[in-house]
Motif scaffolding. Structure first.
Motif, PDB file in Angstrom:
ATOM      1  N   MET A   1      42.186  38.346  31.880  1.00  0.00           N
ATOM      2  CA  MET A   1      40.926  37.903  32.496  1.00  0.00           C
ATOM      3  C   MET A   1      41.201  37.006  33.711  1.00  0.00           C
ATOM      4  N   ILE A   2      42.047  35.974  33.486  1.00  0.00           N
ATOM      5  CA  ILE A   2      42.371  35.056  34.586  1.00  0.00           C
ATOM      6  C   ILE A   2      42.988  35.839  35.742  1.00  0.00           C
ATOM      7  N   ALA A   3      43.873  36.778  35.379  1.00  0.00           N
ATOM      8  CA  ALA A   3      44.582  37.550  36.393  1.00  0.00           C
ATOM      9  C   ALA A   3      43.603  38.243  37.348  1.00  0.00           C
ATOM     10  N   GLN A   4      42.630  38.941  36.750  1.00  0.00           N
ATOM     11  CA  GLN A   4      41.667  39.686  37.553  1.00  0.00           C
ATOM     12  C   GLN A   4      40.807  38.756  38.407  1.00  0.00           C
ATOM     13  N   ARG A   5      40.499  37.608  37.836  1.00  0.00           N
ATOM     14  CA  ARG A   5      39.673  36.634  38.547  1.00  0.00           C
ATOM     15  C   ARG A   5      40.424  36.043  39.751  1.00  0.00           C
ATOM     16  N   ILE A   6      41.733  35.869  39.592  1.00  0.00           N
ATOM     17  CA  ILE A   6      42.512  35.345  40.727  1.00  0.00           C
ATOM     18  C   ILE A   6      42.481  36.355  41.870  1.00  0.00           C
ATOM     19  N   LEU A   7      42.652  37.614  41.496  1.00  0.00           N
ATOM     20  CA  LEU A   7      42.624  38.671  42.505  1.00  0.00           C
ATOM     21  C   LEU A   7      41.269  38.700  43.226  1.00  0.00           C
ATOM     22  N   GLN A   8      40.193  38.662  42.442  1.00  0.00           N
ATOM     23  CA  GLN A   8      38.853  38.702  43.046  1.00  0.00           C
ATOM     24  C   GLN A   8      38.614  37.506  43.962  1.00  0.00           C
ATOM     25  N   ALA A   9      39.016  36.330  43.499  1.00  0.00           N
ATOM     26  CA  ALA A   9      38.787  35.115  44.278  1.00  0.00           C
ATOM     27  C   ALA A   9      39.581  35.149  45.584  1.00  0.00           C
ATOM     28  N   ARG A  10      40.824  35.653  45.506  1.00  0.00           N
ATOM     29  CA  ARG A  10      41.653  35.721  46.723  1.00  0.00           C
ATOM     30  C   ARG A  10      41.044  36.682  47.732  1.00  0.00           C
ATOM     31  N   LYS A  11      40.614  37.865  47.244  1.00  0.00           N
ATOM     32  CA  LYS A  11      40.028  38.858  48.154  1.00  0.00           C
ATOM     33  C   LYS A  11      38.768  38.302  48.803  1.00  0.00           C
ATOM     34  N   ALA A  12      37.946  37.632  47.987  1.00  0.00           N
ATOM     35  CA  ALA A  12      36.692  37.098  48.520  1.00  0.00           C
ATOM     36  C   ALA A  12      36.946  36.022  49.558  1.00  0.00           C
ATOM     37  N   ALA A  13      38.054  35.288  49.377  1.00  0.00           N
ATOM     38  CA  ALA A  13      38.373  34.229  50.336  1.00  0.00           C
ATOM     39  C   ALA A  13      39.040  34.812  51.585  1.00  0.00           C
ATOM     40  N   LYS A  33      52.250  38.438  40.678  1.00  0.00           N
ATOM     41  CA  LYS A  33      52.465  38.380  39.223  1.00  0.00           C
ATOM     42  C   LYS A  33      51.288  37.693  38.516  1.00  0.00           C
ATOM     43  N   PHE A  34      50.720  36.671  39.164  1.00  0.00           N
ATOM     44  CA  PHE A  34      49.521  36.038  38.586  1.00  0.00           C
ATOM     45  C   PHE A  34      48.419  37.096  38.461  1.00  0.00           C
ATOM     46  N   GLU A  35      48.282  37.882  39.523  1.00  0.00           N
ATOM     47  CA  GLU A  35      47.178  38.845  39.576  1.00  0.00           C
ATOM     48  C   GLU A  35      47.378  40.028  38.632  1.00  0.00           C
ATOM     49  N   ARG A  36      48.636  40.247  38.247  1.00  0.00           N
ATOM     50  CA  ARG A  36      48.913  41.336  37.301  1.00  0.00           C
ATOM     51  C   ARG A  36      48.986  40.817  35.865  1.00  0.00           C
ATOM     52  N   GLY A  37      48.887  39.499  35.724  1.00  0.00           N
ATOM     53  CA  GLY A  37      48.957  38.906  34.388  1.00  0.00           C
ATOM     54  C   GLY A  37      50.383  38.818  33.860  1.00  0.00           C
TER      55      GLY A  37
END
Ligand SMILES: [Zn+2]
Length: 359
Positions: A1-13, A33-37
């Protein structure tokens, strides 16, 4: 969950892996690696991530998710797809917060949004929209007066109003349906918090038009034009226009429009258009008036001080009510409001020093 959220937040920024890595002092592969969990960020890294992506740390831990269905943008052509994604991200983020707050209440504190039954099933002329507005206003018991606070009016009828932080001049607003994990839906409208009140109000009324007129317009009518007509009529209904300007006029004084803008929260340009739509002035008078208006440069910037932006109040109200009634902690309340705990303590006690702090 966190992984996907990091990806979304980065893209949005709008940050690349390398850029975000630099802000954290880690390599781009670590971010990947954060974004892939495959790697979990430490709590201090999460704080920096949140700051870099302009979200709250709480964002990474949410269990409820919300999807925005059928987003309809009011924007200019120059507003790119990437810009749209960013606005959708912000709106979804705030909608999630809203829905999380509603979840604290055992019985929903907001009444469900309903389309008035009296609305005509089929609308085949722009004039008929005046009638649809009148029926909406009657169903909502608004009479034919000015609407002092449109955010309040929409929220009182079950619409979630979201203020997004978008300074891009090509963006006005959007309407969408927020759907939660359990299938509950909430109609919402979003508008930029930066614009003067007349622009915000017209946009919100336009988005309301989309919700009210959906599926009713015949093919000859352009939906955008129809929603603009709805917006103008919603803010300044025909009886109010005739009462303010008179039945028939040869022309209009600038100062009348200036005062009416302040009374009804509809721009001066909007009033010229309403005068034509309600047949107070002839087509010829309208064209000449509009040309003079444009020549003065007022289409870009109307004369006088811009109207102060509107500010929805329901969310904050419900946070305090939940604090008083349903035992949420002060730190949860502060998190909802997106302010530091110390500021929240002061605000809760109505300490004047709290106003000086940033929101
Ligand atoms: Zn539209």
């Amino acid at each position: 969950m966190i992984a996907q959220r990091i990806l979304q937040a980065r893209k949005a920024a709008g940050l690349t892996l390398v850029e975000l890595g630099a802000k954290l002092g880690v390599s781009h592969t670590a971010i990947q690696k954060f974004e892939r969990g495959e790697l979990t960020p430490s709590s201090s890294q999460l704080l920096t991530l949140a700051k870099a992506c302009d979200v709250r740390t709480e964002y990474f831990f949410r269990t409820h998710t919300v999807e925005l269905e059928n987003p309809e943008f009011r924007k200019k052509v120059r507003f790119s797809n990437a810009d749209q994604e960013r606005v959708l991200f912000q709106t979804t983020n705030l909608a999630e917060l809203w829905i999380r707050l509603l979840g604290i209440y055992p019985i929903s504190p907001i009444k469900p949004f309903r389309i008035p039954e009296e609305l005509p099933q089929s609308i085949d002329s722009y004039e008929q929209i005046e009638d649809a507005v009148e029926k909406t206003r009657n169903a909502w018991q608004l009479g034919m007066d000015e609407i002092p606070d449109i955010c309040d009016t929409l929220e009182a009828h079950g619409l979630i109003v979201i203020m997004v932080n978008v300074a891009n001049p090509s963006f006005d607003g959007l309407a969408a349906t927020a759907r939660t994990d359990d299938g509950t839906t909430y109609p919402l409208v979003a508008v930029s918090k930066q614009w003067p009140a007349d622009r915000q109000r017209f946009t919100l009324a336009h988005e309301l038009g989309h919700l009210m007129l959906a599926g009713r317009l015949t093919e000859e009518l352009d939906e955008e034009d129809a929603c603009n007509r709805f917006a103008g009529a919603f803010l300044a209904p025909k009886p109010a226009v005739l009462q303010s300007l008179g039945q028939k006029r040869k022309g209009l004084e600038w100062h009348e429009l200036y005062n009416l803008k302040r009374e009804y929260g509809l721009s001066m340009a909007g009033w010229i258009i309403r005068a034509r739509q309600c047949e107070v002035i002839s087509d010829k008078a309208y064209k000449s008036l509009y040309a003079q208006f444009a020549k003065k440069g007022w289409r870009t910037m109307e004369p006088g001080e811009p109207l102060q932006p509107e500010q929805p109040k329901l969310f904050e109200q419900l946070v305090f009510r939940a604090l008083g009634e349903y035992c949420i902690t002060e730190s949860v309340a502060a998190e909802f409001l997106g302010i530091p705990l110390m500021t929240f303590f002061r605000q809760r006690q109505l300490d004047p020093a709290a106003n000086a702090s940033d929101q």
